[in-house]
Design a protein around this motif. Structure first.
Motif, PDB file in Angstrom:
ATOM      1  N   SER A 362      85.183 133.192  17.356  1.00 34.09           N
ATOM      2  CA  SER A 362      84.407 134.003  18.180  1.00 34.09           C
ATOM      3  C   SER A 362      84.838 135.437  18.401  1.00 34.09           C
ATOM      4  CB  SER A 362      84.342 133.359  19.661  1.00 34.09           C
ATOM      5  OG  SER A 362      85.646 133.249  20.245  1.00 34.09           O
ATOM      6  N   GLY A 363      83.936 136.135  19.077  1.00 32.54           N
ATOM      7  CA  GLY A 363      84.350 137.770  19.191  1.00 32.54           C
ATOM      8  C   GLY A 363      85.574 137.989  19.969  1.00 32.54           C
ATOM      9  N   ASP A 364      86.241 137.122  20.497  1.00 33.74           N
ATOM     10  CA  ASP A 364      87.570 137.087  20.997  1.00 33.74           C
ATOM     11  C   ASP A 364      88.439 136.360  20.244  1.00 33.74           C
ATOM     12  OD1 ASP A 364      86.962 134.429  21.714  1.00 33.74           O
ATOM     13  OD2 ASP A 364      87.116 134.737  24.043  1.00 33.74           O
ATOM     14  N   GLY A 365      88.346 135.767  19.258  1.00 31.06           N
ATOM     15  CA  GLY A 365      89.184 135.413  18.319  1.00 31.06           C
ATOM     16  C   GLY A 365      89.538 133.754  18.354  1.00 31.06           C
ATOM     17  N   GLU A 366      88.932 133.144  19.175  1.00 33.84           N
ATOM     18  CA  GLU A 366      89.078 131.665  19.384  1.00 33.84           C
ATOM     19  C   GLU A 366      88.097 131.089  18.275  1.00 33.84           C
ATOM     20  OE1 GLU A 366      91.380 130.476  21.387  1.00 33.84           O
ATOM     21  OE2 GLU A 366      91.980 132.274  22.507  1.00 33.84           O
ATOM     22  N   LYS A 367      88.817 129.873  18.001  1.00 29.09           N
ATOM     23  CA  LYS A 367      88.182 128.928  16.780  1.00 29.09           C
ATOM     24  C   LYS A 367      87.329 128.186  17.505  1.00 29.09           C
ATOM     25  CE  LYS A 367      90.320 125.709  14.765  1.00 29.09           C
ATOM     26  NZ  LYS A 367      89.558 124.532  15.158  1.00 29.09           N
ATOM     27  N   ARG A 368      85.922 128.241  16.957  1.00 27.23           N
ATOM     28  CA  ARG A 368      84.761 127.654  17.612  1.00 27.23           C
ATOM     29  C   ARG A 368      84.436 126.343  16.960  1.00 27.23           C
ATOM     30  NH1 ARG A 368      79.537 131.065  18.471  1.00 27.23           N
ATOM     31  NH2 ARG A 368      79.149 129.250  19.974  1.00 27.23           N
ATOM     32  N   LYS A 369      84.892 126.147  15.694  1.00 22.69           N
ATOM     33  CA  LYS A 369      84.538 124.932  14.688  1.00 22.69           C
ATOM     34  C   LYS A 369      85.105 125.235  13.418  1.00 22.69           C
ATOM     35  CE  LYS A 369      79.948 126.473  13.216  1.00 22.69           C
ATOM     36  NZ  LYS A 369      78.283 126.249  13.016  1.00 22.69           N
ATOM     37  N   HIS A 370      85.160 124.175  12.796  1.00 20.58           N
ATOM     38  CA  HIS A 370      85.610 124.176  11.287  1.00 20.58           C
ATOM     39  C   HIS A 370      85.148 123.158  10.615  1.00 20.58           C
ATOM     40  CE1 HIS A 370      88.979 121.739  13.186  1.00 20.58           C
ATOM     41  NE2 HIS A 370      88.873 121.107  11.766  1.00 20.58           N
ATOM     42  N   SER A 371      85.219 123.261   9.433  1.00 24.19           N
ATOM     43  CA  SER A 371      84.898 122.079   8.205  1.00 24.19           C
ATOM     44  C   SER A 371      85.689 122.265   7.286  1.00 24.19           C
ATOM     45  CB  SER A 371      83.222 122.115   7.861  1.00 24.19           C
ATOM     46  OG  SER A 371      83.020 123.275   7.432  1.00 24.19           O
ATOM     47  N   PHE A 372      85.879 120.999   6.436  1.00 25.59           N
ATOM     48  CA  PHE A 372      86.891 120.956   5.103  1.00 25.59           C
ATOM     49  C   PHE A 372      85.848 120.784   4.033  1.00 25.59           C
ATOM     50  CE2 PHE A 372      90.342 120.728   8.199  1.00 25.59           C
ATOM     51  CZ  PHE A 372      91.414 121.461   7.573  1.00 25.59           C
ATOM     52  N   HIS A 373      86.285 121.200   2.963  1.00 21.87           N
ATOM     53  CA  HIS A 373      85.346 121.052   1.670  1.00 21.87           C
ATOM     54  C   HIS A 373      86.276 121.146   0.127  1.00 21.87           C
ATOM     55  CE1 HIS A 373      82.141 122.784   4.132  1.00 21.87           C
ATOM     56  NE2 HIS A 373      82.950 123.257   4.759  1.00 21.87           N
ATOM     57  N   ARG A 374      85.885 120.122  -0.358  1.00 28.27           N
ATOM     58  CA  ARG A 374      86.261 120.042  -1.854  1.00 28.27           C
ATOM     59  C   ARG A 374      85.905 120.858  -2.794  1.00 28.27           C
ATOM     60  NH1 ARG A 374      89.624 114.820  -4.122  1.00 28.27           N
ATOM     61  NH2 ARG A 374      91.308 115.717  -4.710  1.00 28.27           N
ATOM     62  N   VAL A 375      86.402 121.997  -3.353  1.00 26.53           N
ATOM     63  CA  VAL A 375      85.502 122.751  -4.123  1.00 26.53           C
ATOM     64  C   VAL A 375      86.162 123.129  -5.330  1.00 26.53           C
ATOM     65  CG1 VAL A 375      84.933 124.009  -1.761  1.00 26.53           C
ATOM     66  CG2 VAL A 375      86.825 124.863  -3.082  1.00 26.53           C
ATOM     67  N   MET A 376      85.291 123.984  -6.002  1.00 25.06           N
ATOM     68  CA  MET A 376      85.898 124.798  -7.079  1.00 25.06           C
ATOM     69  C   MET A 376      85.660 126.170  -7.113  1.00 25.06           C
ATOM     70  SD  MET A 376      87.236 124.294 -10.319  1.00 25.06           S
ATOM     71  CE  MET A 376      86.663 122.724 -10.844  1.00 25.06           C
ATOM     72  N   MET A 377      86.794 126.906  -6.992  1.00 23.21           N
ATOM     73  CA  MET A 377      86.718 128.303  -6.749  1.00 23.21           C
ATOM     74  C   MET A 377      87.128 129.228  -7.833  1.00 23.21           C
ATOM     75  SD  MET A 377      90.152 129.099  -4.695  1.00 23.21           S
ATOM     76  CE  MET A 377      90.220 130.674  -5.434  1.00 23.21           C
ATOM     77  N   ARG A 378      86.876 130.586  -7.702  1.00 23.46           N
ATOM     78  CA  ARG A 378      87.578 131.400  -8.574  1.00 23.46           C
ATOM     79  C   ARG A 378      87.990 132.665  -7.832  1.00 23.46           C
ATOM     80  NH1 ARG A 378      83.524 132.968 -13.204  1.00 23.46           N
ATOM     81  NH2 ARG A 378      83.914 131.018 -13.874  1.00 23.46           N
ATOM     82  N   SER A 379      89.415 132.975  -7.986  1.00 25.00           N
ATOM     83  CA  SER A 379      89.961 134.006  -7.201  1.00 25.00           C
ATOM     84  C   SER A 379      89.404 135.273  -7.823  1.00 25.00           C
ATOM     85  CB  SER A 379      91.246 134.019  -7.296  1.00 25.00           C
ATOM     86  OG  SER A 379      91.924 135.330  -6.936  1.00 25.00           O
TER      87      SER A 379
END
Length: 756
Positions: A362-379
């Protein structure tokens, strides 16, 4: 030889073959008395039995003495074994401790079968009670009954050859003995080799004799100093061939069953000399109207679980090591380079599998929600901390300006929000600067540096903490067993000691109610910039409990978090790999999840990797001490500015800030008066003057001895003792005891005089 005629008619025949069969079938219970009982030998037949046993011994058919005969090379079904090393497959090897080398030659080395349900596996150098098991079609192996103790008979030292053969072994620890080695007991060690030595016969005059049991390597190599710590602490550092082969067979992970995140501009920010990159980050403003000013943070972590599967040789080796170990001259990795520096390293512009968490704040820095994912990424970029910080500060250098605008600035804005939440949470804020040794090409200390703490460091730390919290929350929500990173609140006894110490400085610490990190932060803020700042920081640190891994959640006191798990470094910590597997299983993210054995052995795994972490910390500390002692060995007689970093009944430990190492000042060298040990006040105080020395004092010392192999420095105190503040209760107790002892001695003396 036939059975004597005077024995009972129903007694078994006393013959060579019968006695040999009995000894072979009854290992561990074949004393002379037991043999006599089995063959019903009585009266004059005892002489015949004694003669028969003597003949069998002289022929070398049996060995031992009257208390225990055995077949040469035979092992008892249950016995004490010492874990000496590992084979090429990585299996631990145990040797019987009661083996007679003179009679039976080199002892057998049996592989150890580990039952994870029975607790943590033993380490190299430990003694175990084990059963010798021989199954059809399988080699003999050891089944652990229980771990007994760390071995005490074998010492580590450096061989110094003498003319005419033989030599002596100079110990690498001050408390160990020096040994003389006979010409036939050197095991071909060369002068200067690091060796293991076993105690031999003691002599009335001169050094005890010893036998070299293993030659480890030359002390002339660049990595010799860290080699001492590796062997002294039993840290596995050579990958078995089977583990390396398994790593080399691994190939790139497929895109199948993964989300394709390769277009998301994730970047890595690491130390400039980092060889592996296990985390990447990204941030963007949240476009959800219900979250004004909020951000979406993404942390992607190398998918080690895809490559290191439960039950594999890679997994067994990683669990045994527990974590990577970092020395000034090298890194001992948890995983082979093929995995850690290649397939799982999030290299720039290369496809890599990852387990990612997307968090909305949120705008005050508190975590509102999250989700995990298995991905293919590229830095999309590889940045060093210093380079990222310089770019955000305006000195862009060779960093792409577009990357600064579209990636770095959103990251720093998201960090600003998360930092606000941290300040409200108030974790423990200790100010203890970290020192690092820089070595030259010969592996010697060149200089000691205190790395500058940048916002770039803090940004990555805060994002990783947030991701670790999200992992613990998700697994709890799914009722999935996991390993927590837990840090308990200080114990009542430590708090009382801290309270008494602070009272001597007229700093209050509340007695009632539950203490939180904010209470300690108030104290640290109060002394900031004052003469007691370093002292109070040090004492507050010592009052804290030790963090550990556990399947039970009791929160993280230092971070002021109710749940916390390590998720962000599976390349270098086994705990993180277990958490990855737990997430894969709980969230049904594909292959590589927890096995049934993983879950049943969770408590044992947590205990084992906690022990490995403590082992690594001790080895790293010992190596720094030895390197500094080598560096200062030719400066005996020089004076140094130091700070008292430890106070004991025996004397003072003085830290040299320039080098980051400790030396010792024995209490007997402090002065003519008697010095009391004030435990709560962390001080030594003269009984007549009331002057003394306290933890945190800045002092001047002279180096009087340096023992490089042991990493030991001894100092002479040059700074005069100072008048200390009001003394604590523990001082008055020790002073009172000493006063009473003195009065008691005087009373006894006067009574004796009167009787005379």
């Amino acid at each position: 030889m036939a059975r004597t005629k005077t024995g009972p008619k129903d007694a078994p025949e006393l013959s060579r073959e019968a006695v040999l069969r009995f000894v072979a079938e009854n290992p561990g219970r074949s004393s002379k008395r037991e043999i006599a009982k089995a063959f019903q030998v009585k009266g004059d037949d005892r002489v015949a039995l004694k003669t028969l046993l003597a003949e069998l011994q002289s022929e070398g058919v049996i060995s031992g003495d009257r208390r225990r005969f055995k077949m040469p090379g035979a092992l008892p079904p249950v016995g004490v074994f010492e874990i000496r090393r590992r084979d090429e497959e990585g299996a631990l090897l145990g040797e019987p401790t009661s083996w007679d080398r003179e009679e039976d030659g080199d002892p057998p080395r049996l592989p150890v079968r580990i039952d994870r349900d029975k607790g943590p596996a033993p380490g190299v150098g430990e003694r175990v009670l084990a059963r010798v098991v021989e199954e059809d079609g399988d080699e003999r192996h050891l089944k652990i009954i229980r771990v007994l103790e760390k071995r005490r008979t074998v010492s580590l030292g450096v061989f110094r050859a003498t003319k005419g053969g033989g030599g002596r072994v100079e110990p690498v620890e001050r408390k160990q003995l020096e040994f003389m080695i006979a010409p036939g007991d050197t095991k071909d060690a060369a002068d200067g080799d690091l060796v293991e030595v076993e105690a031999g016969t003691r002599r009335r005059i001169g050094l005890p004799m010893g036998v070299i049991t293993e030659v480890i390597g030359s002390m002339r190599s660049e990595r010799a100093i860290s080699s001492i710590a590796l062997h002294a602490h039993g840290i596995p550092h050579i990958f078995p061939n089977a583990v390396l082969a398994e790593a080399e067979m691994a190939g790139p992970a497929p895109l199948e069953d993964r989300e394709d995140w390769r277009d998301l501009p994730l970047i890595t920010i690491d130390p400039a000399d980092a060889k592996d990159h296990d985390d990447a980050v990204h941030a963007a403003p949240d476009d959800d109207p219900s979250n004004p000013g909020g951000f979406v943070l993404t942390v992607a972590i190398a998918d080690v679980a895809w490559y290191v599967r439960p039950g594999s040789k890679l997994d067994a080796e990683a669990r045994l090591r527990g974590n990577s170990v970092y020395f000034p001259d090298r890194v001992v990795p948890m995983l082979p380079e093929r995995i850690s520096n290649d397939l799982c390293s999030l290299r720039e512009n290369e496809d890599r599998p990852a387990l990612a968490v997307r968090m909305t704040v949120s705008g005050d820095g508190e975590k509102r929600k999250h989700s995990f994912h298995r991905v293919m990424m590229r830095s999309h970029a590889k940045l060093a901390y210093e380079k990222a910080q310089a770019a955000i500060d305006g000195a862009i250098g060779d960093v792409d300006p577009q990357l600064v605008e579209t990636v770095l600035k959103p990251l720093w804005e998201a960090y600003r929000l998360v930092r606000m939440a941290r300040e409200r949470r108030q974790p423990l804020e200790l100010d203890l600067p970290e020192r690092k040794l820089k070595l030259d090409a010969q592996g010697r200390v060149d200089k000691v540096v205190v790395p500058m703490r940048l916002d770039a460091h803090r940004l990555i730390e805060e994002f990783m903490i947030l991701a670790n919290v999200a992992a613990a929350e998700s697994l709890e929500r799914q009722r999935q067993m996991l390993i927590y990173r837990a840090h308990d609140a200080p114990s009542l006894s430590k708090l009382e000691g801290l309270r008494e110490f602070l009272r001597s400085l007229e700093i209050p610490l509340a007695k009632s109610g539950e203490l939180r990190p904010s209470h300690f932060n108030t104290i640290l803020t109060h002394v900031r910039g004052g003469e007691h700042e370093s002292l109070v920081n040090e004492v507050v640190l010592r009052s804290q409990s030790q963090a550990l891994y556990t399947p039970e959640n009791f929160g993280h006191f230092g971070l002021n978090l109710t749940r916390y798990a390590h998720f962000t470094s599976p390349i270098r910590r086994y705990a993180d790999l277990v958490v990855h597997r737990a997430l894969i299983t709980a969230l049904k993210l594909g292959e590589g999840g927890l096995s049934a054995e993983d879950e049943s052995a969770m408590a044992a795994t947590a205990e084992e990797i906690s022990r490995a972490e403590r082992r690594a910390m001790a080895a790293e500390r010992d190596t720094v001490d030895r390197l500094v002692a080598h560096h200062l060995a030719d400066r005996v007689g020089d004076t140094f500015d130091g700070r008292i970093g430890g106070v004991t009944k025996a004397g003072l430990f003085v830290q040299l800030p320039t080098y980051g190492a400790d030396g010792f000042v024995p209490i007997a060298t402090l002065g003519a008066e008697y010095f009391h040990y004030d435990e709560a006040g962390h001080a030594l105080i003269g009984d007549r003057s009331g002057h003394g020395y306290q933890l945190g004092d800045t002092v001047e010392v002279r180096l009087v001895e340096a023992v490089p192999l042991a990493g030991s420095l001894q100092f002479e105190m040059l700074t005069e003792p100072r008048k200390l503040p009001r003394k604590t209760g523990s001082f008055h107790k020790t002073a009172g005891r000493r006063g009473r002892k003195g009065r008691d001695r005087k009373n006894v003396a006067s009574k004796v005089k009167r009787r005379r």
